[in-house]
Scaffold this motif. Structure first.
Motif, PDB file in Angstrom:
ATOM      1  N   LYS A  23     -19.821 -35.069  22.162  1.00 23.04           N
ATOM      2  CA  LYS A  23     -20.823 -35.417  21.158  1.00 23.04           C
ATOM      3  C   LYS A  23     -20.606 -36.830  20.626  1.00 23.04           C
ATOM      4  CE  LYS A  23     -21.845 -30.759  19.411  1.00 23.04           C
ATOM      5  NZ  LYS A  23     -21.778 -29.848  18.242  1.00 23.04           N
ATOM      6  N   SER A  24     -19.341 -37.193  20.404  1.00 22.70           N
ATOM      7  CA  SER A  24     -19.079 -38.516  19.818  1.00 22.70           C
ATOM      8  C   SER A  24     -19.406 -39.640  20.782  1.00 22.70           C
ATOM      9  CB  SER A  24     -17.611 -38.600  19.390  1.00 22.70           C
ATOM     10  OG  SER A  24     -16.758 -38.471  20.515  1.00 22.70           O
ATOM     11  N   PHE A  25     -19.254 -39.391  22.081  1.00 22.99           N
ATOM     12  CA  PHE A  25     -19.542 -40.442  23.063  1.00 22.99           C
ATOM     13  C   PHE A  25     -20.946 -40.329  23.656  1.00 22.99           C
ATOM     14  CE2 PHE A  25     -14.849 -40.345  23.282  1.00 22.99           C
ATOM     15  CZ  PHE A  25     -14.613 -41.681  23.047  1.00 22.99           C
ATOM     16  N   GLY A  26     -21.480 -39.114  23.742  1.00 22.91           N
ATOM     17  CA  GLY A  26     -22.752 -38.932  24.425  1.00 22.91           C
ATOM     18  C   GLY A  26     -23.965 -38.946  23.524  1.00 22.91           C
ATOM     19  N   GLN A  27     -23.758 -38.923  22.209  1.00 26.25           N
ATOM     20  CA  GLN A  27     -24.884 -38.917  21.297  1.00 26.25           C
ATOM     21  C   GLN A  27     -24.746 -40.061  20.298  1.00 26.25           C
ATOM     22  OE1 GLN A  27     -25.705 -35.104  19.534  1.00 26.25           O
ATOM     23  NE2 GLN A  27     -25.154 -33.961  21.389  1.00 26.25           N
ATOM     24  N   VAL A  28     -25.776 -40.267  19.531  1.00 25.78           N
ATOM     25  CA  VAL A  28     -25.801 -41.328  18.528  1.00 25.78           C
ATOM     26  C   VAL A  28     -26.262 -40.735  17.209  1.00 25.78           C
ATOM     27  CG1 VAL A  28     -26.220 -43.167  20.187  1.00 25.78           C
ATOM     28  CG2 VAL A  28     -28.155 -41.938  19.206  1.00 25.78           C
ATOM     29  N   GLY A  29     -26.100 -41.534  16.164  1.00 25.61           N
ATOM     30  CA  GLY A  29     -26.613 -41.111  14.875  1.00 25.61           C
ATOM     31  C   GLY A  29     -25.662 -40.193  14.136  1.00 25.61           C
ATOM     32  N   VAL A  30     -26.260 -39.290  13.333  1.00 28.02           N
ATOM     33  CA  VAL A  30     -25.475 -38.416  12.462  1.00 28.02           C
ATOM     34  C   VAL A  30     -24.605 -37.455  13.263  1.00 28.02           C
ATOM     35  CG1 VAL A  30     -25.639 -36.664  10.663  1.00 28.02           C
ATOM     36  CG2 VAL A  30     -27.220 -38.588  10.641  1.00 28.02           C
ATOM     37  N   THR A  31     -25.121 -36.915  14.326  1.00 24.75           N
ATOM     38  CA  THR A  31     -24.356 -35.954  15.137  1.00 24.75           C
ATOM     39  C   THR A  31     -23.080 -36.576  15.693  1.00 24.75           C
ATOM     40  OG1 THR A  31     -26.415 -34.827  15.760  1.00 24.75           O
ATOM     41  CG2 THR A  31     -24.459 -34.415  17.109  1.00 24.75           C
ATOM     42  N   ALA A  32     -23.185 -37.773  16.224  1.00 26.96           N
ATOM     43  CA  ALA A  32     -22.004 -38.456  16.758  1.00 26.96           C
ATOM     44  C   ALA A  32     -21.011 -38.792  15.656  1.00 26.96           C
ATOM     45  CB  ALA A  32     -22.427 -39.718  17.496  1.00 26.96           C
ATOM     46  N   ALA A  33     -21.507 -39.192  14.470  1.00 26.63           N
ATOM     47  CA  ALA A  33     -20.627 -39.540  13.360  1.00 26.63           C
ATOM     48  C   ALA A  33     -19.850 -38.318  12.870  1.00 26.63           C
ATOM     49  CB  ALA A  33     -21.445 -40.148  12.226  1.00 26.63           C
ATOM     50  N   LEU A  34     -20.537 -37.188  12.735  1.00 25.08           N
ATOM     51  CA  LEU A  34     -19.863 -35.961  12.308  1.00 25.08           C
ATOM     52  C   LEU A  34     -18.824 -35.510  13.330  1.00 25.08           C
ATOM     53  CD1 LEU A  34     -22.935 -33.947  10.920  1.00 25.08           C
ATOM     54  CD2 LEU A  34     -21.132 -35.075   9.594  1.00 25.08           C
ATOM     55  N   GLU A  87     -11.104 -27.128   4.759  1.00 28.77           N
ATOM     56  CA  GLU A  87     -12.370 -27.136   4.011  1.00 28.77           C
ATOM     57  C   GLU A  87     -13.290 -28.242   4.507  1.00 28.77           C
ATOM     58  OE1 GLU A  87     -11.332 -27.496  -0.056  1.00 28.77           O
ATOM     59  OE2 GLU A  87     -10.474 -25.472  -0.225  1.00 28.77           O
ATOM     60  N   LEU A  88     -12.730 -29.415   4.735  1.00 26.42           N
ATOM     61  CA  LEU A  88     -13.542 -30.531   5.216  1.00 26.42           C
ATOM     62  C   LEU A  88     -14.049 -30.261   6.630  1.00 26.42           C
ATOM     63  CD1 LEU A  88     -14.692 -33.372   4.973  1.00 26.42           C
ATOM     64  CD2 LEU A  88     -12.452 -34.269   5.658  1.00 26.42           C
ATOM     65  N   ASP A  89     -13.204 -29.718   7.485  1.00 26.44           N
ATOM     66  CA  ASP A  89     -13.631 -29.434   8.851  1.00 26.44           C
ATOM     67  C   ASP A  89     -14.760 -28.400   8.876  1.00 26.44           C
ATOM     68  OD1 ASP A  89     -13.065 -29.772  11.805  1.00 26.44           O
ATOM     69  OD2 ASP A  89     -12.754 -27.611  11.608  1.00 26.44           O
ATOM     70  N   ASP A  90     -14.646 -27.364   8.030  1.00 24.98           N
ATOM     71  CA  ASP A  90     -15.712 -26.368   7.957  1.00 24.98           C
ATOM     72  C   ASP A  90     -17.018 -26.987   7.462  1.00 24.98           C
ATOM     73  OD1 ASP A  90     -13.944 -24.463   8.850  1.00 24.98           O
ATOM     74  OD2 ASP A  90     -13.443 -23.735   6.833  1.00 24.98           O
ATOM     75  N   GLU A  91     -16.902 -27.875   6.482  1.00 22.95           N
ATOM     76  CA  GLU A  91     -18.110 -28.525   5.967  1.00 22.95           C
ATOM     77  C   GLU A  91     -18.747 -29.417   7.027  1.00 22.95           C
ATOM     78  OE1 GLU A  91     -19.526 -31.357   2.210  1.00 22.95           O
ATOM     79  OE2 GLU A  91     -17.463 -30.631   2.365  1.00 22.95           O
ATOM     80  N   LEU A  92     -17.942 -30.171   7.752  1.00 18.42           N
ATOM     81  CA  LEU A  92     -18.485 -31.016   8.820  1.00 18.42           C
ATOM     82  C   LEU A  92     -19.126 -30.163   9.921  1.00 18.42           C
ATOM     83  CD1 LEU A  92     -15.561 -33.592   9.125  1.00 18.42           C
ATOM     84  CD2 LEU A  92     -17.830 -34.011   8.158  1.00 18.42           C
ATOM     85  N   LYS A  93     -18.515 -29.024  10.194  1.00 20.07           N
ATOM     86  CA  LYS A  93     -19.067 -28.144  11.225  1.00 20.07           C
ATOM     87  C   LYS A  93     -20.413 -27.578  10.795  1.00 20.07           C
ATOM     88  CE  LYS A  93     -17.659 -24.274  14.158  1.00 20.07           C
ATOM     89  NZ  LYS A  93     -16.568 -23.284  14.423  1.00 20.07           N
ATOM     90  N   ARG A  94     -20.552 -27.218   9.518  1.00 23.02           N
ATOM     91  CA  ARG A  94     -21.843 -26.724   9.029  1.00 23.02           C
ATOM     92  C   ARG A  94     -22.908 -27.811   9.061  1.00 23.02           C
ATOM     93  NH1 ARG A  94     -18.463 -24.290   5.121  1.00 23.02           N
ATOM     94  NH2 ARG A  94     -18.978 -25.971   3.662  1.00 23.02           N
ATOM     95  N   LEU A 110     -22.725 -39.035   4.517  1.00 18.44           N
ATOM     96  CA  LEU A 110     -21.716 -39.546   5.443  1.00 18.44           C
ATOM     97  C   LEU A 110     -20.667 -40.447   4.786  1.00 18.44           C
ATOM     98  CD1 LEU A 110     -23.558 -40.251   8.829  1.00 18.44           C
ATOM     99  CD2 LEU A 110     -21.699 -38.637   8.375  1.00 18.44           C
ATOM    100  N   PRO A 111     -21.043 -41.387   3.900  1.00 16.40           N
ATOM    101  CA  PRO A 111     -19.999 -42.219   3.277  1.00 16.40           C
ATOM    102  C   PRO A 111     -18.944 -41.413   2.537  1.00 16.40           C
ATOM    103  CG  PRO A 111     -22.142 -43.191   2.933  1.00 16.40           C
ATOM    104  CD  PRO A 111     -22.382 -41.839   3.519  1.00 16.40           C
ATOM    105  N   GLY A 112     -19.361 -40.403   1.780  1.00 17.43           N
ATOM    106  CA  GLY A 112     -18.387 -39.564   1.079  1.00 17.43           C
ATOM    107  C   GLY A 112     -17.525 -38.759   2.028  1.00 17.43           C
ATOM    108  N   LEU A 113     -18.135 -38.290   3.104  1.00 16.17           N
ATOM    109  CA  LEU A 113     -17.369 -37.535   4.096  1.00 16.17           C
ATOM    110  C   LEU A 113     -16.347 -38.420   4.807  1.00 16.17           C
ATOM    111  CD1 LEU A 113     -20.309 -35.471   5.627  1.00 16.17           C
ATOM    112  CD2 LEU A 113     -18.501 -34.620   4.117  1.00 16.17           C
ATOM    113  N   ARG A 114     -16.734 -39.651   5.080  1.00 18.43           N
ATOM    114  CA  ARG A 114     -15.777 -40.587   5.701  1.00 18.43           C
ATOM    115  C   ARG A 114     -14.615 -40.871   4.760  1.00 18.43           C
ATOM    116  NH1 ARG A 114     -20.631 -43.384   7.659  1.00 18.43           N
ATOM    117  NH2 ARG A 114     -20.768 -43.159   9.936  1.00 18.43           N
TER     118      ARG A 114
END
Length: 258
Positions: A56-67, A111-118, A132-136
Motif C-alpha cells: 500500500k505504501s509503495f503502490g498507492q498514493v494519498g491518504v491510504t499510502a500515508a496511513l 492504540e495508535l495502530d488500531d486507530e490507523l487501521k480503522r 494526518l498531521p496529528g497522527l504523524r
C-alpha cells in the motif's frame, strides 16, 4: 485374603497414578503444541500485514499510502525495540525497568495502530487527511521513544563489552610480558659464565659463589643444585679416601679379610 486385597488396592493406586501422569503429560504437550501453533499463526499474520502495508505504501498514493507508511514505521520500531530489550535482559537484569517502560509505551502503540487501521477503511478521505498531521506527530513520539530505549540498551551492552575487552587485553599484556621475561635467557650470558668458569680452573675461590649461581640470584631465581654445591663445598682431595657411590658394592670388612 487380606494380603490379596492390599495387592489389588496397591495395583489400582499405581494404575491411577500412571493414568493421571499420562493425562498431565498429554495436557502439557497439547498446550505446548497449541502455543506453537498460535505463535506460528501470529507470525504469519504479521508477515501478511507487513507485506500488505508495504504494498500500500509503495503502490498507492494519498491518504491510504500515508496511513500504511505510518503503521509500517510504528510496527517496525516497536518490534525492533521489543527484540533488543527482551534479548538484552537475559544478560543484563537492569533492563527490566526499561521493559516495564516499553510495555507502557506498547499500549499507546497498539492504540495508535488500531486507530490507523480503522482509518484505512474510513470512506471520508478528506476528514482523514485533516487528521494526518496529528497522527504523524503521535507516531513520531512513540517511535522516537522506542528508538531511544533500543539504542540505550545497545549502547549499554556495547559499553560492557568494551570494558570487558579492555580488561582482558590488559591481562593478556601482563601475561605476555611475563612469558617474554622468562624466555629471555641470554645464551651469551651463559657462554660467558662457562668461559669464566673454565678460566678459573673449574672452581671458584673459597667462599665465592659460582658465576651461574650469582647470576641466577641476581635474577631473583634460585640457583641450581650444582651451583649450590660448587659454591658451598671445598675442592675434593684426590689423595683422600674415596666415597662409595650408592650403586657400588660395599667394600669387604677388615675382619672378613682376616
Amino acid at each position: 485374603m487380606e494380603v490379596g486385597a492390599l495387592v489389588i488396592i496397591f495395583a489400582l493406586v499405581v494404575l491411577f497414578a500412571f493414568l493421571g501422569l499420562g493425562a498431565w503429560v498429554t495436557a502439557k504437550a497439547v498446550g505446548a503444541a497449541k502455543r506453537g501453533v498460535d505463535r506460528t499463526l501470529t507470525q504469519a499474520r504479521r508477515t501478511v500485514e507487513d507485506t500488505t502495508l508495504k504494498a500500500k505504501s509503495f503502490g498507492q498514493v494519498g491518504v491510504t499510502a500515508a496511513l500504511a507508511q505510518l503503521r509500517l514505521d510504528l510496527r517496525t520500531s516497536m518490534r525492533a525495540t521489543q527484540a533488543a530489550l527482551y534479548q538484552g535482559v537475559q544478560a543484563d537484569a537492569s533492563l527490566k525497568e526499561s521493559i516495564a517502560l516499553f510495555e507502557r509505551l506498547s499500549r499507546h502503540g497498539h492504540e495508535l495502530d488500531d486507530e490507523l487501521k480503522r482509518l484505512e477503511q474510513e470512506p471520508d478521505r478528506k476528514r482523514t487527511a485533516e487528521r494526518l498531521p496529528g497522527l504523524r506527530e503521535r507516531t513520531a513520539k512513540i517511535t522516537e521513544s522506542a528508538d531511544s530505549l533500543r539504542w540505550a540498551a545497545r549502547d549499554r551492552a556495547r559499553q560492557f563489552a568494551d570494558e570487558d575487552l579492555a580488561a582482558l587485553s590488559a591481562q593478556i599484556e601482563v601475561e605476555s610480558g611475563a612469558l617474554r621475561d622468562w624466555s629471555r635467557e641470554s645464551v651469551d650470558d651463559l657462554a660467558a659464565a662457562a668461559a669464566e668458569w673454565d678460566a678459573g680452573a673449574g672452581r671458584p675461590a673459597p667462599g665465592a659463589a659460582a658465576p651461574g649461581a650469582a647470576r641466577e640470584a641476581g635474577r631473583g631465581r634460585p640457583a641450581s643444585a650444582g651451583a649450590r654445591e660448587a659454591a658451598g663445598r671445598p675442592a675434593l682431595d684426590a689423595s683422600g679416601p674415596k666415597t662409595a657411590h650408592p650403586w657400588q658394592k660395599n667394600a669387604p670388612r677388615p675382619e672378613a679379610a682376616s
